[in-house]
Motif scaffolding. Structure first.
Motif, mmCIF file in Angstrom:
data_model
loop_
_atom_site.group_PDB
_atom_site.id
_atom_site.type_symbol
_atom_site.label_atom_id
_atom_site.label_comp_id
_atom_site.label_asym_id
_atom_site.label_seq_id
_atom_site.Cartn_x
_atom_site.Cartn_y
_atom_site.Cartn_z
ATOM 1 N N ALA A 124 -15.383 0.365 10.470
ATOM 2 C CA ALA A 124 -14.807 -1.059 10.574
ATOM 3 C C ALA A 124 -13.395 -1.462 10.808
ATOM 4 C CB ALA A 124 -15.492 -1.666 9.470
ATOM 5 N N VAL A 125 -12.542 -0.585 10.231
ATOM 6 C CA VAL A 125 -11.028 -0.737 10.151
ATOM 7 C C VAL A 125 -10.672 -0.185 11.646
ATOM 8 C CG1 VAL A 125 -8.958 -0.033 9.561
ATOM 9 C CG2 VAL A 125 -10.637 -0.676 7.903
ATOM 10 N N LEU A 126 -11.211 0.949 12.152
ATOM 11 C CA LEU A 126 -10.921 1.735 13.416
ATOM 12 C C LEU A 126 -11.278 0.839 14.552
ATOM 13 C CD1 LEU A 126 -11.233 5.267 12.272
ATOM 14 C CD2 LEU A 126 -9.057 4.152 12.471
ATOM 15 N N ARG A 127 -12.474 0.388 14.678
ATOM 16 C CA ARG A 127 -13.377 -0.151 15.669
ATOM 17 C C ARG A 127 -13.232 -1.431 15.847
ATOM 18 N NH1 ARG A 127 -13.759 2.631 19.720
ATOM 19 N NH2 ARG A 127 -15.528 1.426 20.693
ATOM 20 N N ALA A 128 -13.486 -2.291 14.664
ATOM 21 C CA ALA A 128 -13.680 -3.792 14.496
ATOM 22 C C ALA A 128 -12.289 -4.399 14.125
ATOM 23 C CB ALA A 128 -14.830 -4.040 13.740
ATOM 24 N N GLY A 129 -11.214 -3.705 13.882
ATOM 25 C CA GLY A 129 -10.073 -4.399 13.263
ATOM 26 C C GLY A 129 -9.958 -5.189 12.169
ATOM 27 N N GLU A 130 -11.138 -4.871 11.249
ATOM 28 C CA GLU A 130 -11.350 -5.579 9.948
ATOM 29 C C GLU A 130 -10.126 -4.749 8.970
ATOM 30 O OE1 GLU A 130 -15.014 -5.245 8.512
ATOM 31 O OE2 GLU A 130 -15.791 -6.509 10.135
ATOM 32 N N ARG A 131 -9.675 -5.750 7.962
ATOM 33 C CA ARG A 131 -8.647 -5.118 7.085
ATOM 34 C C ARG A 131 -8.954 -5.831 5.753
ATOM 35 N NH1 ARG A 131 -7.704 -2.752 10.911
ATOM 36 N NH2 ARG A 131 -5.641 -2.767 12.193
ATOM 37 N N PRO A 132 -9.880 -4.949 5.078
ATOM 38 C CA PRO A 132 -10.188 -5.307 3.621
ATOM 39 C C PRO A 132 -9.041 -5.166 2.590
ATOM 40 C CG PRO A 132 -11.878 -3.760 4.459
ATOM 41 C CD PRO A 132 -10.455 -3.871 5.454
ATOM 42 N N PRO A 133 -9.073 -6.081 1.692
ATOM 43 C CA PRO A 133 -7.786 -5.902 0.658
ATOM 44 C C PRO A 133 -7.947 -5.020 -0.296
ATOM 45 C CG PRO A 133 -9.463 -7.763 0.029
ATOM 46 C CD PRO A 133 -10.019 -7.049 1.428
ATOM 47 N N PRO A 134 -7.212 -4.471 -1.179
ATOM 48 C CA PRO A 134 -6.956 -3.436 -2.075
ATOM 49 C C PRO A 134 -8.097 -3.580 -2.981
ATOM 50 C CG PRO A 134 -4.704 -4.232 -1.887
ATOM 51 C CD PRO A 134 -5.616 -5.133 -1.011
ATOM 52 N N LEU A 135 -8.594 -4.803 -3.313
ATOM 53 C CA LEU A 135 -9.606 -4.943 -4.408
ATOM 54 C C LEU A 135 -10.985 -4.438 -4.042
ATOM 55 C CD1 LEU A 135 -10.553 -5.944 -7.144
ATOM 56 C CD2 LEU A 135 -10.680 -8.073 -6.240
ATOM 57 N N PHE A 136 -11.097 -4.708 -2.639
ATOM 58 C CA PHE A 136 -12.295 -4.210 -1.965
ATOM 59 C C PHE A 136 -12.487 -2.687 -2.017
ATOM 60 C CE2 PHE A 136 -14.009 -2.147 1.828
ATOM 61 C CZ PHE A 136 -15.148 -2.826 2.065
ATOM 62 N N TRP A 137 -11.541 -1.944 -1.980
ATOM 63 C CA TRP A 137 -11.309 -0.491 -1.729
ATOM 64 C C TRP A 137 -11.907 -0.167 -3.177
ATOM 65 C CZ3 TRP A 137 -12.246 1.629 2.911
ATOM 66 C CH2 TRP A 137 -11.897 0.890 3.794
ATOM 67 N N ILE A 138 -10.998 -0.644 -4.230
ATOM 68 C CA ILE A 138 -11.140 -0.379 -5.643
ATOM 69 C C ILE A 138 -12.569 -0.401 -6.140
ATOM 70 C CG2 ILE A 138 -10.642 -0.952 -7.945
ATOM 71 C CD1 ILE A 138 -7.793 -1.741 -6.898
ATOM 72 N N ALA A 139 -13.267 -1.587 -5.576
ATOM 73 C CA ALA A 139 -14.631 -1.708 -6.246
ATOM 74 C C ALA A 139 -15.596 -0.828 -5.328
ATOM 75 C CB ALA A 139 -15.127 -3.384 -5.840
ATOM 76 N N SER A 140 -15.456 -0.302 -4.281
ATOM 77 C CA SER A 140 -16.032 0.399 -3.391
ATOM 78 C C SER A 140 -16.013 1.695 -3.742
ATOM 79 C CB SER A 140 -15.803 0.361 -1.785
ATOM 80 O OG SER A 140 -15.740 -1.038 -1.322
ATOM 81 N N ALA A 141 -14.814 2.172 -4.298
ATOM 82 C CA ALA A 141 -14.705 3.331 -4.844
ATOM 83 C C ALA A 141 -15.351 3.617 -6.401
ATOM 84 C CB ALA A 141 -13.144 3.782 -5.094
ATOM 85 N N ALA A 142 -15.266 2.515 -7.078
ATOM 86 C CA ALA A 142 -16.068 2.510 -8.294
ATOM 87 C C ALA A 142 -17.520 2.540 -8.076
ATOM 88 C CB ALA A 142 -15.518 1.283 -9.155
ATOM 89 N N GLY A 143 -18.215 1.964 -7.148
ATOM 90 C CA GLY A 143 -19.510 1.984 -6.860
ATOM 91 C C GLY A 143 -19.763 3.357 -6.329
ATOM 92 N N LEU A 144 -18.977 3.979 -5.541
ATOM 93 C CA LEU A 144 -19.424 5.266 -5.017
ATOM 94 C C LEU A 144 -19.187 6.094 -6.209
ATOM 95 C CD1 LEU A 144 -19.647 7.148 -2.553
ATOM 96 C CD2 LEU A 144 -17.099 7.452 -2.562
#
Length: 334
Positions: A124-144
């Motif tokens: 989504a970052v590479l192809r669609a140009g989306e820029r999720p904030p740091p909290l997004f990545w933290i919550a995603s990593a926690a779920g993973l």
């Protein structure tokens, strides 16, 4: 497919974030049974026939849908992007999961599929140009981490990488690419038309492979195998994408894609129901914790800033000044 125009004309509709989340969740529910259904199907049917035959069957449904709705043909650029969608979700993921599940269980497959939301976010970052904030990545990593810990504790993660694991990893990479490109394209074509045109575009590949596979290994299976094949054709390869791509287009590819964090747990539940695998009470605890992570992801502001759409509007329905507005999407689901 009309004679008046060769390009898809979008329709302006109002997009709400709740609609994207709901549609994405519906798509995840549909996909959560894909691995168990594949496992059941390839038990007696050739994996190449299962992978490509379901795409041929879904393409027939897609042709009927496009005819009934009078869908105009995609533009040249849209055809190019549809080829990426086809590579990822019509050919790549079905083929590699079918090959993997001839020797691995669907529960084991759920381990690798856990990485799919993160892979979708990367594309989504590479192809669609989306820029999720740091909290997004933290919550995603926690779920993973929660899902991986649960699967490791339950014994689903064991041993070294085998050929089946490499097949599953290839499936995840290609699927993440197909999801991201399809979600981006669905902002122009709509969810249903995106998967329908991708299925038709794949026919020059899927038909010959299906025919050869059927000739080499005559399809012979019981009721369970054909039921699994039917589910993969109608739901996993066709209807599920109506909701999934529409959800990605509305709610943001990276953000809505993280709903798939709950898919491995759902897959284990379906595996227990269909294949007799045990599901411990811990699965329910992990499901609740992962759901909390998904809720946190959905509440992150700017969790998935979509690429700019023509006319100065982003797919989130806001103009350059951040004001609410309408976004051009082909229709509510299609």
């Amino acid at each position: 497919m009309t004679a008046q125009s060769s390009a898809t004309a979008p329709t302006t509709v109002t997009v709400g974030p709740g609609a994207g989340i709901a549609l994405g969740a519906l798509g995840v529910l549909a996909f959560s049974m894909s691995l168990p259904a594949t496992r059941v199907a390839v038990h007696t049917l050739d994996p190449w026939f299962v992978a490509f035959g379901r795409a041929v069957g879904a393409a027939l449904l897609a042709w009927a849908y496009l005819r009934l709705t009078g869908a105009p043909r995609p533009t040249r650029d849209q055809w190019r992007r549809l080829s990426i969608v086809a590579l990822g979700v019509v050919v790549g993921f079905p083929l590699f999961t079918s090959l993997a599940l001839t020797t691995q269980t669907s529960a084991h497959g759920a381990v690798v599929v856990t990485v799919l939301p993160a892979m979708t976010a990367v594309f989504a970052v590479l192809r669609a140009g989306e820029r999720p904030p740091p909290l997004f990545w933290i919550a995603s990593a926690a779920g993973l981490a929660l899902v991986l810990a649960f699967l490791a504790a339950g014994g689903s993660i064991r041993g070294a990488l085998a050929a089946a694991d490499l097949f599953l990893l290839a499936a995840v990479v290609l699927c993440g690419l197909g999801y991201a490109e399809g979600g981006r394209l669905a902002r122009e074509l709509g969810g249903a038309r995106t998967i329908c045109w991708a299925l038709l575009l794949s026919l020059p590949v899927t038909v010959p492979v299906t025919a050869v596979a059927a000739f080499v290994h005559r399809p012979q299976g019981g009721v369970a195998a054909w039921t699994g094949f039917g589910y993969l054709t109608v739901v996993s390869m066709f209807l599920g994408f109506f909701a999934w791509y529409a959800g990605l287009a509305r709610g943001g590819i990276a953000k809505v894609g993280q709903i798939q964090l709950v898919q491995p747990v759902l897959t284990l539940i379906w595996s227990a129901a269909l294949l007799g695998e045990a599901v411990t009470p811990g699965a329910l605890v992990v499901a609740g914790a992962v759901l909390a992570c998904v809720v946190l992801i959905q509440r992150t502001r700017g969790g998935a800033t979509p690429a700019r759409a023509p006319g100065g509007l982003s797919s989130a329905g806001r103009d350059g000044a951040g004001h609410a507005g309408d976004v051009r999407v082909a229709d509510e689901v299609s």
